[in-house]
Design an enzyme around this catalytic site. Structure first.
Site, PDB file in Angstrom:
ATOM      1  N   SER A  30      -2.309 -13.287 -12.011  1.00  0.00           N
ATOM      2  CA  SER A  30      -0.981 -13.305 -11.366  1.00  0.00           C
ATOM      3  C   SER A  30      -1.133 -13.126  -9.856  1.00  0.00           C
ATOM      4  CB  SER A  30      -0.075 -12.200 -11.942  1.00  0.00           C
ATOM      5  OG  SER A  30      -0.537 -10.929 -11.550  1.00  0.00           O
ATOM      6  N   ILE A  32      -1.510 -12.912  -5.952  1.00  0.00           N
ATOM      7  CA  ILE A  32      -2.384 -13.489  -4.917  1.00  0.00           C
ATOM      8  C   ILE A  32      -3.605 -14.162  -5.559  1.00  0.00           C
ATOM      9  CG2 ILE A  32      -3.834 -12.923  -2.920  1.00  0.00           C
ATOM     10  CD1 ILE A  32      -1.891 -10.497  -2.411  1.00  0.00           C
ATOM     11  N   SER A 159      -5.813  -4.015   1.970  1.00  0.00           N
ATOM     12  CA  SER A 159      -4.371  -3.962   2.254  1.00  0.00           C
ATOM     13  C   SER A 159      -4.179  -3.413   3.660  1.00  0.00           C
ATOM     14  CB  SER A 159      -3.690  -3.028   1.246  1.00  0.00           C
ATOM     15  OG  SER A 159      -2.355  -2.780   1.619  1.00  0.00           O
ATOM     16  N   TYR A 172      -2.907   5.084  -3.540  1.00  0.00           N
ATOM     17  CA  TYR A 172      -3.186   3.674  -3.236  1.00  0.00           C
ATOM     18  C   TYR A 172      -3.816   3.560  -1.845  1.00  0.00           C
ATOM     19  CZ  TYR A 172      -2.279  -1.348  -2.577  1.00  0.00           C
ATOM     20  OH  TYR A 172      -2.401  -2.689  -2.335  1.00  0.00           O
ATOM     21  N   LYS A 176      -7.577   2.160  -0.847  1.00  0.00           N
ATOM     22  CA  LYS A 176      -7.820   1.028   0.068  1.00  0.00           C
ATOM     23  C   LYS A 176      -8.593   1.492   1.309  1.00  0.00           C
ATOM     24  CE  LYS A 176      -5.770  -2.196  -2.407  1.00  0.00           C
ATOM     25  NZ  LYS A 176      -6.485  -3.329  -2.981  1.00  0.00           N
ATOM     26  N   SER A 208       4.472 -10.944  -5.488  1.00  0.00           N
ATOM     27  CA  SER A 208       3.514 -10.938  -6.610  1.00  0.00           C
ATOM     28  C   SER A 208       4.081 -10.039  -7.696  1.00  0.00           C
ATOM     29  CB  SER A 208       2.158 -10.386  -6.146  1.00  0.00           C
ATOM     30  OG  SER A 208       2.225  -8.984  -6.004  1.00  0.00           O
TER      31      SER A 208
END
Ligand SMILES: NC(=O)c1ccc[n+]([C@@H]2O[C@H](COP(=O)([O-])OP(=O)(O)OC[C@H]3O[C@@H](n4cnc5c(N)ncnc54)[C@H](O)[C@@H]3O)[C@@H](O)[C@H]2O)c1
Length: 308
Positions: A30, A32, A159, A172, A176, A208
């Protein structure tokens, strides 16, 4: 990425830059990763596509076959990034099928929407397992092969959250940032291999399924999705990712304003960035607590639009 790069990339594309290159994309079911797969297929790359849901990967493969590729040009390989014991065998499967891996695109990952104080530590463990450890584990096996060939590209979809901090995404952002630190260090370890490039892609908000799949306060809780119209279209993000890959851009920030401007502030004027983040973050948290999902940096005022 500047428009100038489009020109370079167009030339590269016309000369068949990706033709017969073997590209392994994780998280290809799914968002990107799926869009990258379609664009690479159109350019003539040979593809290994991975994610956990094989039926979704078969759907993506079918669409690629309709466009350009033939059956053996695209390998569907079910892979759970958190199952690190399976990564060596998965790498060998790609090598057995194609004989080489030119490009690994570390794209699979999940985001987070929850406040640290409300979030179980199991969630942090799971985010690091998937976004960080899963990614570097696969990289290790593929890199061994690239080192033997003295050639290859390791592309990681990080990101802008790997550059800046943001409320509701502590785990998150940490995962990253970990990727950024890891790959910036790895690049220097590979200076004896000038034809192996390490590329980090840092998108801002992109359309997305990421919001449907976010980690929340505990591993059992899911969140319903919100409006995504303010985000960059997936195909543009994928195209700019390919531009960056083709040009060996070490770190590409792929975002619209105002997110990109905030990124620059964070990098070059952190005091201003912290001031701004505190102001906007406060409203973002208030909106989150009252159940408003679509909270963008542009509308942290009164215009937040969609609800859980
Ligand atoms: N969409 C955004 O706004 C945005 C912004 C910055 C970075 N990113 C990054 O882009 C990458 C792709 O995300 P997306 O936005 O396309 O979201 P998405 O949810 O549409 O796609 C994520 C992909 O990762 C796969 N995945 C999830 N857990 C997995 C696991 N355990 N093993 C294997 N595959 C797994 C999913 O199946 C899916 O194919 C992620 O790394 C994400 O952090 C996204």
């Amino acid at each position: 990425c500047m428009e100038f790069d489009f020109w370079i990339y167009s030339l590269a594309g016309e000369k068949g830059f990706w033709v017969l290159d073997v590209v392994w994309v994780t998280g290809a079911s799914s968002g990107i990763g799926e869009e990258l797969t379609y664009q690479l297929a159109k350019l003539g790359a040979l593809l290994a596509i991975s994610a956990r849901r094989e039926d979704e990967l078969q759907r993506v493969k079918k669409k690629c076959l309709r466009n350009s590729l033939s059956e053996n040009d695209i390998l569907v390989l079910r892979l759970d990034l958190t199952d690190r014991s399976s990564h060596e065998a998965a790498t060998n499967s790609v090598l057995k099928h194609f004989g080489k891996i030119d490009v690994l695109v570390n794209n699979g990952g999940r985001s987070q929407r929850s406040l640290f104080v409300d979030t179980n530590l199991d969630v942090y463990n799971a985010i690091i397992e998937l976004n960080y450890l899963g990614t570097i584990s696969l990289t290790k096996y593929v890199l061994n092969h690239m080192i033997q060939r003295k050639k290859g590209k390791i592309v990681t979809v990080s990101s802008v959250m790997g550059i800046m901090g943001a409320p509701l995404a502590t785990g998150y952002c940490a995962s990253k940032h970990a990727l950024q630190g890891f790959f910036n260090s790895l690049r220097t370890e590979l200076t004896d291999y000038p034809e192996i490039s390490v590329i980090q892609i840092c998108p801002g908000p992109v359309q997305s399924q990421i919001i449907q799949n976010v980690f929340t306060e505990n591993l059992a809780k899911v969140r319903t999705h919100g409006d995504q119209s303010h985000k960059m279209p997936t195909d543009r993000c994928a195209r700019l990712t390919l531009v960056s890959m083709a040009n060996d851009v070490k770190e590409a920030w792929i975002s619209d304003h105002p997110y990109l401007a905030v990124c620059y502030l964070w990098q070059y004027a952190p005091t201003w960035a912290w001031w701004l983040m505190n102001r906007m973050g406060k409203r973002r948290i208030q909106n989150f607590k009252s159940g408003i999902v679509r909270v963008t940096w542009a509308n942290t005022g009164s215009q937040a639009q969609s609800h859980c």
